[in-house]
Design a protein around this motif. Structure first.
Motif, PDB file in Angstrom:
ATOM      1  N   ARG A 249      22.060  -6.196  71.200  1.00  0.00           N
ATOM      2  CA  ARG A 249      21.902  -4.889  71.851  1.00  0.00           C
ATOM      3  C   ARG A 249      20.429  -4.700  72.244  1.00  0.00           C
ATOM      4  N   ASP A 250      19.908  -5.767  72.841  1.00  0.00           N
ATOM      5  CA  ASP A 250      18.470  -5.828  73.129  1.00  0.00           C
ATOM      6  C   ASP A 250      18.009  -4.711  74.064  1.00  0.00           C
ATOM      7  N   THR A 251      16.812  -4.251  73.779  1.00  0.00           N
ATOM      8  CA  THR A 251      16.153  -3.352  74.724  1.00  0.00           C
ATOM      9  C   THR A 251      15.928  -4.147  76.003  1.00  0.00           C
ATOM     10  N   PRO A 252      16.355  -3.617  77.165  1.00  0.00           N
ATOM     11  CA  PRO A 252      16.360  -4.423  78.399  1.00  0.00           C
ATOM     12  C   PRO A 252      14.960  -4.828  78.854  1.00  0.00           C
ATOM     13  N   GLU A 253      14.766  -6.127  79.053  1.00  0.00           N
ATOM     14  CA  GLU A 253      13.479  -6.636  79.521  1.00  0.00           C
ATOM     15  C   GLU A 253      13.304  -6.333  81.009  1.00  0.00           C
ATOM     16  N   ILE A 300      14.758   5.465  80.354  1.00  0.00           N
ATOM     17  CA  ILE A 300      14.244   4.239  80.991  1.00  0.00           C
ATOM     18  C   ILE A 300      15.256   3.643  81.957  1.00  0.00           C
ATOM     19  N   PHE A 301      16.434   3.248  81.437  1.00  0.00           N
ATOM     20  CA  PHE A 301      17.363   2.513  82.290  1.00  0.00           C
ATOM     21  C   PHE A 301      18.732   2.470  81.623  1.00  0.00           C
ATOM     22  N   ASN A 302      19.757   2.847  82.396  1.00  0.00           N
ATOM     23  CA  ASN A 302      21.145   2.662  81.981  1.00  0.00           C
ATOM     24  C   ASN A 302      21.421   3.145  80.561  1.00  0.00           C
ATOM     25  N   GLY A 303      20.949   4.349  80.263  1.00  0.00           N
ATOM     26  CA  GLY A 303      21.225   4.933  78.943  1.00  0.00           C
ATOM     27  C   GLY A 303      20.204   4.588  77.888  1.00  0.00           C
ATOM     28  N   ALA A 304      19.307   3.657  78.183  1.00  0.00           N
ATOM     29  CA  ALA A 304      18.264   3.303  77.213  1.00  0.00           C
ATOM     30  C   ALA A 304      17.047   4.185  77.463  1.00  0.00           C
ATOM     31  N   GLY A 305      16.341   4.515  76.367  1.00  0.00           N
ATOM     32  CA  GLY A 305      15.172   5.355  76.517  1.00  0.00           C
ATOM     33  C   GLY A 305      14.317   5.326  75.268  1.00  0.00           C
ATOM     34  N   ILE A 306      13.301   6.145  75.302  1.00  0.00           N
ATOM     35  CA  ILE A 306      12.394   6.292  74.167  1.00  0.00           C
ATOM     36  C   ILE A 306      12.716   7.631  73.512  1.00  0.00           C
ATOM     37  N   HIS A 307      12.859   7.612  72.178  1.00  0.00           N
ATOM     38  CA  HIS A 307      13.167   8.871  71.486  1.00  0.00           C
ATOM     39  C   HIS A 307      12.707   8.790  70.038  1.00  0.00           C
ATOM     40  N   GLY A 308      12.647   9.955  69.434  1.00  0.00           N
ATOM     41  CA  GLY A 308      12.316   9.996  68.022  1.00  0.00           C
ATOM     42  C   GLY A 308      13.557   9.753  67.163  1.00  0.00           C
ATOM     43  N   VAL A 309      13.311   9.382  65.896  1.00  0.00           N
ATOM     44  CA  VAL A 309      14.429   9.167  64.962  1.00  0.00           C
ATOM     45  C   VAL A 309      14.221  10.022  63.714  1.00  0.00           C
ATOM     46  N   ASP A 310      15.300  10.222  63.024  1.00  0.00           N
ATOM     47  CA  ASP A 310      15.245  11.001  61.785  1.00  0.00           C
ATOM     48  C   ASP A 310      14.330  10.291  60.784  1.00  0.00           C
ATOM     49  N   PRO A 311      13.547  11.051  60.047  1.00  0.00           N
ATOM     50  CA  PRO A 311      12.639  10.423  59.067  1.00  0.00           C
ATOM     51  C   PRO A 311      13.341   9.470  58.113  1.00  0.00           C
ATOM     52  N   SER A 312      14.641   9.701  57.887  1.00  0.00           N
ATOM     53  CA  SER A 312      15.367   8.795  56.996  1.00  0.00           C
ATOM     54  C   SER A 312      15.475   7.391  57.568  1.00  0.00           C
ATOM     55  N   GLU A 313      15.222   7.255  58.905  1.00  0.00           N
ATOM     56  CA  GLU A 313      15.320   5.942  59.549  1.00  0.00           C
ATOM     57  C   GLU A 313      13.958   5.368  59.915  1.00  0.00           C
ATOM     58  N   TYR A 314      12.888   5.957  59.361  1.00  0.00           N
ATOM     59  CA  TYR A 314      11.561   5.422  59.665  1.00  0.00           C
ATOM     60  C   TYR A 314      11.423   3.970  59.206  1.00  0.00           C
ATOM     61  N   GLY A 318       9.312  -1.046  63.409  1.00  0.00           N
ATOM     62  CA  GLY A 318       8.768  -2.388  63.193  1.00  0.00           C
ATOM     63  C   GLY A 318       9.844  -3.446  63.118  1.00  0.00           C
ATOM     64  N   HIS A 319      11.087  -3.064  63.492  1.00  0.00           N
ATOM     65  CA  HIS A 319      12.203  -4.023  63.427  1.00  0.00           C
ATOM     66  C   HIS A 319      13.080  -3.899  64.673  1.00  0.00           C
ATOM     67  N   ALA A 320      13.939  -4.903  64.860  1.00  0.00           N
ATOM     68  CA  ALA A 320      14.960  -4.866  65.907  1.00  0.00           C
ATOM     69  C   ALA A 320      16.179  -4.224  65.280  1.00  0.00           C
ATOM     70  N   ALA A 321      16.313  -2.916  65.457  1.00  0.00           N
ATOM     71  CA  ALA A 321      17.313  -2.199  64.684  1.00  0.00           C
ATOM     72  C   ALA A 321      18.129  -1.198  65.499  1.00  0.00           C
ATOM     73  N   SER A 322      17.737  -0.898  66.739  1.00  0.00           N
ATOM     74  CA  SER A 322      18.415   0.164  67.489  1.00  0.00           C
ATOM     75  C   SER A 322      19.558  -0.397  68.318  1.00  0.00           C
ATOM     76  N   HIS A 323      20.245   0.494  69.017  1.00  0.00           N
ATOM     77  CA  HIS A 323      21.327   0.079  69.908  1.00  0.00           C
ATOM     78  C   HIS A 323      20.808  -0.206  71.325  1.00  0.00           C
ATOM     79  N   GLY A 324      19.500  -0.381  71.471  1.00  0.00           N
ATOM     80  CA  GLY A 324      18.895  -0.698  72.771  1.00  0.00           C
ATOM     81  C   GLY A 324      17.745   0.210  73.116  1.00  0.00           C
ATOM     82  N   CYS A 325      17.669   1.364  72.449  1.00  0.00           N
ATOM     83  CA  CYS A 325      16.579   2.288  72.736  1.00  0.00           C
ATOM     84  C   CYS A 325      15.304   1.888  72.000  1.00  0.00           C
ATOM     85  N   VAL A 326      14.208   2.562  72.376  1.00  0.00           N
ATOM     86  CA  VAL A 326      12.930   2.387  71.696  1.00  0.00           C
ATOM     87  C   VAL A 326      12.756   3.590  70.773  1.00  0.00           C
ATOM     88  N   ARG A 327      12.760   3.320  69.471  1.00  0.00           N
ATOM     89  CA  ARG A 327      12.659   4.389  68.480  1.00  0.00           C
ATOM     90  C   ARG A 327      11.208   4.628  68.091  1.00  0.00           C
TER      91      ARG A 327
END
Length: 349
Positions: A249-253, A300-314, A318-327
């Motif tokens: 579910r890579d962030t699109p290059e 950004i593109f096709n549903g992918a974007g930059i957003h904040g995450v809940d502190p519980s997911e901080y 530093g990892h490849a962990a999202s469904h394509g977005c930039v957390r």
């Protein structure tokens, strides 16, 4: 015995006959002489016979016209010979015309002009022809040597940020002016036959100022190092730690642009295999606990974007962990949000 009246009449007749014969002889002898007041191409040929007139015209008109036209620019020089330009004149025909004009009027009138030196005021112009195609060929040679296109300023988006190249003015020969000068030199014996090619600067369509404005804000997502870098006015302004898409579910290059922005955005559950089918397309209001898009959104593109995450997911930062977005951490995305306009370029690499 002859009477006095008869003798007087005979004398008068003889005198008239003598005058007529003398006038005829005088006029006939001037058939090849050009009358006073005749000029050809500004050259005075009055009183000259054909051969002398032609010799004078060759010296004052034809010889100058046979000289080459020279154009220079800096240390460069181009020459157009009369032969290449196919310069030709009708001097002989113009002399013929001058002689015809000199014979205007009757014999007595011509003789009177000759005796008294009266002028007929005839200004004749010889016809000068040339090859315009030869001028065009010379202009092409000059332009190929001098002309250079203006160079637009450019920007290249890299992992190290925006890299710009400056603009440069172009140079163009004033071909219209040069064409006119060459034509004048070819047909006018007293015209200047060597001159410099005038040029003008050509402004670039895209200036450095425009490029700097275009690249005033840039984002770089460095997936290898899990970093989002903000560049302002071509300089690195801030680096943030982020999470990117998990494997599969890579962030699109690629190079994109920020499409839209929102504060506490609503979230539409995507039609993806990780969302239960009965929940796909469901809209989750912004600012709620169930909405994973915390605080801010930069699309950004096709549903992918930059957003904040809940502190519980901080811990995912530093990892490849999202469904394509930039957390991002909430404080970080709130800081970033006002500094990035819609349309700003973002390179994901």
């Amino acid at each position: 015995m002859l009477t006095r009246p008869f003798i007087a009449g005979a004398v008068i007749v003889a005198t008239i006959a003598a005058l007529a014969i003398g006038t005829y002889v005088y006029d006939h002898g001037r058939q090849e002489t050009i009358a006073k007041g005749v000029t050809i191409g500004g050259v005075d040929v009055g009183g000259l016979k054909r051969a002398a007139a032609e010799a004078k015209l060759r010296a004052e008109i034809l010889d100058p016209l046979n000289q080459a036209v020279v154009v220079d620019h800096g240390n460069k020089r181009w020459t157009l010979s009369a032969r290449e330009a196919k310069v030709a004149t009708n001097l002989t025909a113009t002399v013929d015309e001058a002689l015809l004009r000199s014979r205007e009027g009757n014999m007595v009138q011509r003789a009177w002009r000759g005796v008294t030196g009266e002028s007929i005021d005839a200004k004749l112009e010889p016809k000068v022809t040339f090859s315009d195609a030869a001028i065009i060929r010379m202009l092409d040679r000059v332009r190929r040597s001098i002309d250079r296109p203006a160079m637009n300023a450019t920007v290249k988006y890299t992992l190290q940020g925006p890299k710009t190249t400056p603009s440069h003015d172009g140079l163009a020969v004033d071909a219209t002016s040069l064409h006119r000068k060459i034509k004048t030199a070819l047909v006018a014996p007293d015209a200047k036959r060597r001159f410099s090619a005038a040029t003008r600067h050509v402004q670039p369509k895209v200036t450095e100022a425009a490029i700097e404005q275009q690249a005033a804000t840039m984002l770089v997502v460095d997936r290898e190092h899990f970093e989002l870098r903000l560049y302002k006015n071509l300089k690195l302004a801030k680096t943030y730690s982020v999470a990117i898409g998990a494997v599969g579910r890579d962030t699109p290059e690629g190079l994109y642009h920020i499409q839209n922005k929102a504060v506490n955005p609503a979230w539409t559950k995507p039609y993806s295999d990780w969302v239960p089918k009965d929940e796909q397309g469901t809209v989750v209001p912004g600012g709620t606990a169930a909405n994973p898009l915390k605080a801010r959104w930069l699309g950004i593109f096709n549903g992918a974007g930059i957003h904040g995450v809940d502190p519980s997911e901080y811990g995912s930062i530093g990892h490849a962990a999202s469904h394509g977005c930039v957390r991002m951490r909430i404080a970080d995305v709130e800081e970033l949000y006002p500094r990035v306009p819609v349309g700003a370029p973002i390179l994901i690499a």
